[in-house]
Design an enzyme around this catalytic site. Structure first.
Site, PDB file in Angstrom:
ATOM      1  N   ARG A  36       0.873  -1.186   0.000  1.00 38.31           N
ATOM      2  CA  ARG A  36       0.000   0.000   0.000  1.00 38.31           C
ATOM      3  C   ARG A  36       0.911   1.237   0.000  1.00 38.31           C
ATOM      4  NH1 ARG A  36      -5.006   0.289   3.966  1.00 38.31           N
ATOM      5  NH2 ARG A  36      -5.864   1.550   2.278  1.00 38.31           N
ATOM      6  N   ASP A  47      -2.445   9.152   7.665  1.00 36.91           N
ATOM      7  CA  ASP A  47      -1.625   8.128   7.010  1.00 36.91           C
ATOM      8  C   ASP A  47      -0.254   8.656   6.635  1.00 36.91           C
ATOM      9  OD1 ASP A  47      -4.561   7.197   6.529  1.00 36.91           O
ATOM     10  OD2 ASP A  47      -3.259   5.455   6.263  1.00 36.91           O
ATOM     11  N   ASN A  60      -5.285  11.408   4.863  1.00 31.07           N
ATOM     12  CA  ASN A  60      -6.069  10.474   5.688  1.00 31.07           C
ATOM     13  C   ASN A  60      -7.202   9.951   4.820  1.00 31.07           C
ATOM     14  OD1 ASN A  60      -6.575   9.141   8.242  1.00 31.07           O
ATOM     15  ND2 ASN A  60      -8.374  10.450   8.432  1.00 31.07           N
ATOM     16  N   LYS A  61      -7.995   9.073   5.376  1.00 25.65           N
ATOM     17  CA  LYS A  61      -9.073   8.414   4.628  1.00 25.65           C
ATOM     18  C   LYS A  61      -9.893   9.409   3.809  1.00 25.65           C
ATOM     19  CE  LYS A  61      -9.820   4.959   4.289  1.00 25.65           C
ATOM     20  NZ  LYS A  61      -9.258   4.270   3.099  1.00 25.65           N
TER      21      LYS A  61
HETATM   22  O1  MRU Z   1      -7.742   2.325   4.278  1.00 27.05           O
HETATM   23  P1  MRU Z   1      -7.515   2.278   5.757  1.00 27.05           P
HETATM   24  O2  MRU Z   1      -8.643   1.657   6.512  1.00 27.05           O
HETATM   25  O3  MRU Z   1      -6.171   1.665   6.094  1.00 27.05           O
HETATM   26  O4  MRU Z   1      -7.435   3.809   6.186  1.00 27.05           O
HETATM   27  C1  MRU Z   1      -7.145   4.114   7.523  1.00 27.05           C
HETATM   28  C2  MRU Z   1      -7.159   5.558   7.812  1.00 27.05           C
HETATM   29  O5  MRU Z   1      -7.313   6.395   6.963  1.00 27.05           O
HETATM   30  C3  MRU Z   1      -6.873   5.933   9.230  1.00 27.05           C
HETATM   31  O6  MRU Z   1      -7.560   7.084   9.586  1.00 27.05           O
HETATM   32  C4  MRU Z   1      -5.376   6.206   9.384  1.00 27.05           C
HETATM   33  O7  MRU Z   1      -4.632   5.132   8.872  1.00 27.05           O
HETATM   34  C5  MRU Z   1      -4.988   6.418  10.789  1.00 27.05           C
HETATM   35  S1  MRU Z   1      -5.138   4.967  11.779  1.00 27.05           S
HETATM   36  C6  MRU Z   1      -4.592   5.333  13.323  1.00 27.05           C
END
Ligand code: MRU
Length: 310
Positions: free
Chosen positions: A55, A202, A212-213
């Site tokens: 990823r 992230d 972030n997401k």
């Molecule tokens: O695609 P994901 O579920 O891995 O995305 C996760 C996020 O965006 C979280 O908000 C981020 O990784 C922070 S987790 C402490």
């Protein structure tokens, strides 16, 4: 492990960093100890490349894998010793993540204790880290202190981490949680049903721009429009100080199936064009402060990040 990270069996930036670290160990543990050290390094590089490519957005993954690679090259004389070092560093990364989340909880509580209800997006809790989480850590810490902060959780389309994970996690920890669809956040803000927004991250660039997401950026814009503080909670392993700003953050594009299908049920024409970025970038100026294990980083983020983390 690569497959597990790709398909989100393990997800969340800190968790995939820890998983990646153990993935390196899984990849090298059966390597023949009769081979040369050079052959071992080549194998280690190959395994590391595979894991990092699982990823692209969360910097915790390359951060953990590169750290392991460095240590494995630096210490130990034999392949057996180097294998042990890889395993020990992976365990260290796991324990450090736990400690970082605890510290984020402690620092975050100092900010969040004045609020009654917060909104969060995706899942930045215990299932995204070793334990406690980042964005949810202050909520848990507050609970331990006897302060019950209520949470609104965005369901977080397309993969519904908010509905599936955050709602589940908070209910199981006896935290008052209300689930909303992503498109209800504006309404909730206008009606003053929440006091602040807190999300995880992230990858955070040197100037504070934060990936972030997907949907986080929209929330930050909405928070600004409603004069609501917007906090990011993340450990120092989520900062990428090698990149100036968010334009350099690689954003993962995911399969169209994730949008066309919702839990096995087709909800859109099979041949429709789809745009499916897993993350977006929130510009630093929309972020009130970043909560890290080292303390709170306030505006101006670029100067404060340089002062505290570089
Ligand atoms: O695609 P994901 O579920 O891995 O995305 C996760 C996020 O965006 C979280 O908000 C981020 O990784 C922070 S987790 C402490």
């Amino acid at each position: 492990m690569v497959e597990a990270i790709k398909v989100l069996r393990v997800r969340g930036a800190p968790a995939i960093g820890v998983a990646g670290a153990f993935g390196v160990y899984l990849g090298i543990k059966d390597f023949s100890e009769k081979e040369s050290i050079t052959a071992f390094y080549n194998h280690l590089d190959e395994i590391s490349r595979k894991i990092i490519s699982a990823r692209p957005t969360a910097v915790n993954l390359p951060w953990a894998v590169e750290r392991i690679k460095r240590e494995a090259r630096r210490s130990g004389n034999t392949i057996a010793e180097k294998k042990q070092i890889v395993f020990d560093i992976a365990k260290k990364i796991l324990e450090e993540d736990r400690q970082m989340c605890l510290a984020i909880g402690r620092h975050g509580y100092e900010i969040l204790k004045i609020y009654n209800t917060i909104l969060t997006h995706c899942n930045a809790g215990g299932f995204a880290t070793t334990e406690y989480g980042t964005a949810l850590a202050p909520i848990y810490y507050a609970k331990d202190k006897g302060k019950n902060i209520k949470v609104f959780a965005d369901e977080t389309r397309p993969l519904l981490q908010g509905a599936r994970i955050t709602a589940f996690e908070l209910i199981n920890n006896n935290i008052d949680v209300t689930l909303i669809c992503d498109n209800m956040a504006a309404d909730v803000m206008r009606k003053k049903m929440i006091d602040a927004v807190i999300v995880g991250a992230d990858r955070i660039a040197l100037n504070g721009d934060t990936a972030n997401k997907i949907g986080t950026y929209g929330l930050a814009v909405l928070a600004k429009a409603h004069n609501i503080p917007f906090y990011v909670a993340a450990p120092s392993s989520t900062f990428d100080l090698s990149i100036e700003n968010g334009n350099f953050i690689p954003i993962e594009q995911r399969e169209s199936e994730e949008i066309i299908f919702c839990y096995g049920k087709q909800i859109a024409p099979r041949n429709v064009k789809v745009y499916n970025p897993a993350f977006d970038v929130t510009p630093a100026e929309l972020i009130t402060a970043i909560i890290t294990e080292k303390g709170i980083i306030c505006q101006p983020l670029k100067e404060e990040i340089k002062k505290n983390l570089v």
